[in-house]
Scaffold this motif. Structure first.
Motif, PDB file in Angstrom:
ATOM      1  N   TYR A 153       0.116   4.213   8.792  1.00 26.49           N
ATOM      2  CA  TYR A 153       0.945   4.137   7.567  1.00 26.49           C
ATOM      3  C   TYR A 153       0.259   5.080   6.508  1.00 26.49           C
ATOM      4  O   TYR A 153       1.087   4.929   5.171  1.00 26.49           O
ATOM      5  CB  TYR A 153       0.474   2.790   7.323  1.00 26.49           C
ATOM      6  N   ASN A 154      -0.402   5.809   6.654  1.00 33.33           N
ATOM      7  CA  ASN A 154      -1.094   6.841   5.522  1.00 33.33           C
ATOM      8  C   ASN A 154      -0.404   8.016   5.528  1.00 33.33           C
ATOM      9  O   ASN A 154      -0.622   8.851   6.465  1.00 33.33           O
ATOM     10  CB  ASN A 154      -2.563   6.859   5.644  1.00 33.33           C
ATOM     11  N   SER A 187       2.251  -2.572  15.187  1.00 36.42           N
ATOM     12  CA  SER A 187       1.106  -2.187  14.263  1.00 36.42           C
ATOM     13  C   SER A 187       0.927  -2.837  12.914  1.00 36.42           C
ATOM     14  O   SER A 187       1.918  -2.342  12.013  1.00 36.42           O
ATOM     15  CB  SER A 187       0.767  -0.725  14.325  1.00 36.42           C
ATOM     16  N   ASN A 199      -0.597  -1.560   7.020  1.00 38.51           N
ATOM     17  CA  ASN A 199      -2.221  -1.391   6.483  1.00 38.51           C
ATOM     18  C   ASN A 199      -1.986   0.087   5.599  1.00 38.51           C
ATOM     19  O   ASN A 199      -2.014   0.831   6.538  1.00 38.51           O
ATOM     20  CB  ASN A 199      -3.170  -1.779   7.359  1.00 38.51           C
ATOM     21  N   LYS A 200      -1.774   0.094   4.551  1.00 42.15           N
ATOM     22  CA  LYS A 200      -1.389   1.302   3.871  1.00 42.15           C
ATOM     23  C   LYS A 200      -2.660   2.211   4.088  1.00 42.15           C
ATOM     24  O   LYS A 200      -2.563   3.528   3.855  1.00 42.15           O
ATOM     25  CB  LYS A 200      -1.305   1.129   2.478  1.00 42.15           C
ATOM     26  N   GLU A 201      -4.055   1.826   4.463  1.00 41.01           N
ATOM     27  CA  GLU A 201      -5.063   2.698   4.566  1.00 41.01           C
ATOM     28  C   GLU A 201      -5.263   3.047   6.167  1.00 41.01           C
ATOM     29  O   GLU A 201      -5.795   4.112   6.391  1.00 41.01           O
ATOM     30  CB  GLU A 201      -6.244   1.749   4.312  1.00 41.01           C
ATOM     31  N   HIS A 202      -4.401   2.495   6.980  1.00 33.49           N
ATOM     32  CA  HIS A 202      -4.360   2.771   8.449  1.00 33.49           C
ATOM     33  C   HIS A 202      -3.852   3.987   8.592  1.00 33.49           C
ATOM     34  O   HIS A 202      -2.593   4.408   7.801  1.00 33.49           O
ATOM     35  CB  HIS A 202      -3.677   1.720   9.283  1.00 33.49           C
TER      36      HIS A 202
END
Length: 324
Positions: free
Chosen positions: A168-169, A159, A162-165
């Motif tokens: 990963y958040n 994956s 993406n720090k917003e996903h």
């Protein structure tokens, strides 16, 4: 409820909710009655796609509907605790997606309230109810191929960061461990119980969640379980059980409906289970069976097993310094 349709409600119409709703179509006596989202657009779209009778734009409104028998909670990990307590306060039976909650203390509080209200509660760890998984656990329990000596299980997919996903958040409980590492851990727990020792190391992202987690469980008599999860790359995603007289493998992807290969000195035999659904029907059918029997706890995915599972997740998190 013995002779009537079970009316299901879904709280949180996301990706996993769509899988569950698809599986529910294969459950005899099940009806997707309602869906709730804080987004009117999402609730309406989900209700239309899966032919739900009601679309609610607040969780509380849905839970005040007397026709709802049981709620499937499909929100991100960090909301499971509050969502479950809300459902239980409204005396609605609950099937809550895994992980049950963020830590042992939350799970204990959820179970305590379910017992106080005398309402059914179960962690939705669907793998427990899949035919191939139950088949292998039975082989191990009966020691058909001798004693179990070692387990190797992995789960990995790629994956992009993406720090917003969600994955990963940190504020949404991101990382590989709670999302997919739970499956190798659950497999080891089901086969061998709680280990005597746990070792773990992880690669953390810039958002301070684990992209990659390696675990070693050690049991009495030196039996080991080598477990791995990652959202950084695709891995075989198989579970292998090394026994005295055979190597038993739940083939890829082992946590969902799949085949089982058994290798002995005579050769390798592969058993297929002819599951035509997506597999989520098995846990839903089990919940309906429990409800019709008047139970408030599953006789398979028990409170004790959920407590053991979250305890192992807590210990691994401590080892890898993953703090939410």
């Amino acid at each position: 409820m013995e002779h009537r349709t079970t009316k299901w409600a879904i709280l949180g119409p996301g990706k996993i909710a769509k899988k569950f709703a698809t599986g529910l179509k294969d459950v005899e006596g099940a009806e997707l009655y309602a869906v709730a989202s804080r987004s009117k657009e999402r609730a309406d779209a989900f209700a239309e796609e899966f032919s739900a009778t009601k679309a609610y734009y607040s969780y509380k409104d849905m839970l005040e509907d007397d026709k709802v028998d049981v709620v499937y909670i499909a929100t991100p990990h960090v909301f499971h605790f509050d969502n479950t307590l809300l459902c239980l306060e409204h005396k609605k039976a609950v099937l809550c997606e895994k992980p049950f909650a963020m830590d042992s203390e939350q799970v204990k509080e959820m179970i305590a309230l379910a017992r106080e209200k005398k309402v059914f509660l179960m962690e939705a760890l669907w793998t427990q109810f899949l035919p191939h998984f139950q088949y292998v656990m039975d082989l191990l329990k009966t020691e058909k191929y001798g004693k179990l000596k070692k387990i190797e299980a992995d789960f990995g997919f790629h994956s992009p960061f993406n720090k917003e996903h969600r994955l990963y958040n940190k504020s949404l409980g991101g990382g590989s461990l709670l999302d997919i590492g739970i499956y190798p851990i659950f497999t080891a727990l089901s086969a061998l119980g709680v280990p005597e020792e746990i070792a773990a190391k992880a690669k953390l992202t810039t958002t301070q969640v684990d992209e990659d987690c390696e675990m070693m469980f050690t049991y009495k008599n030196g039996i080991k379980a080598e477990l791995h999860s990652t959202v950084g790359r695709k891995t075989p995603t198989v579970a292998t059980f090394l026994c005295e007289n055979a190597e038993i493998t739940m083939n890829s992807r082992f946590h969902e409906p799949t085949s089982v290969s058994i290798s002995t000195k005579e050769g390798t035999e592969t058993k297929n289970f002819d599951v035509t659904s997506n597999g989520y029907n098995f846990e839903a059918a089990h919940v309906q069976k429990m409800l019709k029997q008047g139970r408030t706890e599953s006789d398979q995915m028990t409170f004790e097993k959920s407590l053991q599972l979250i305890g192992l997740l807590d210990e691994v998190r401590n080892k890898i310094n993953l703090v939410y």
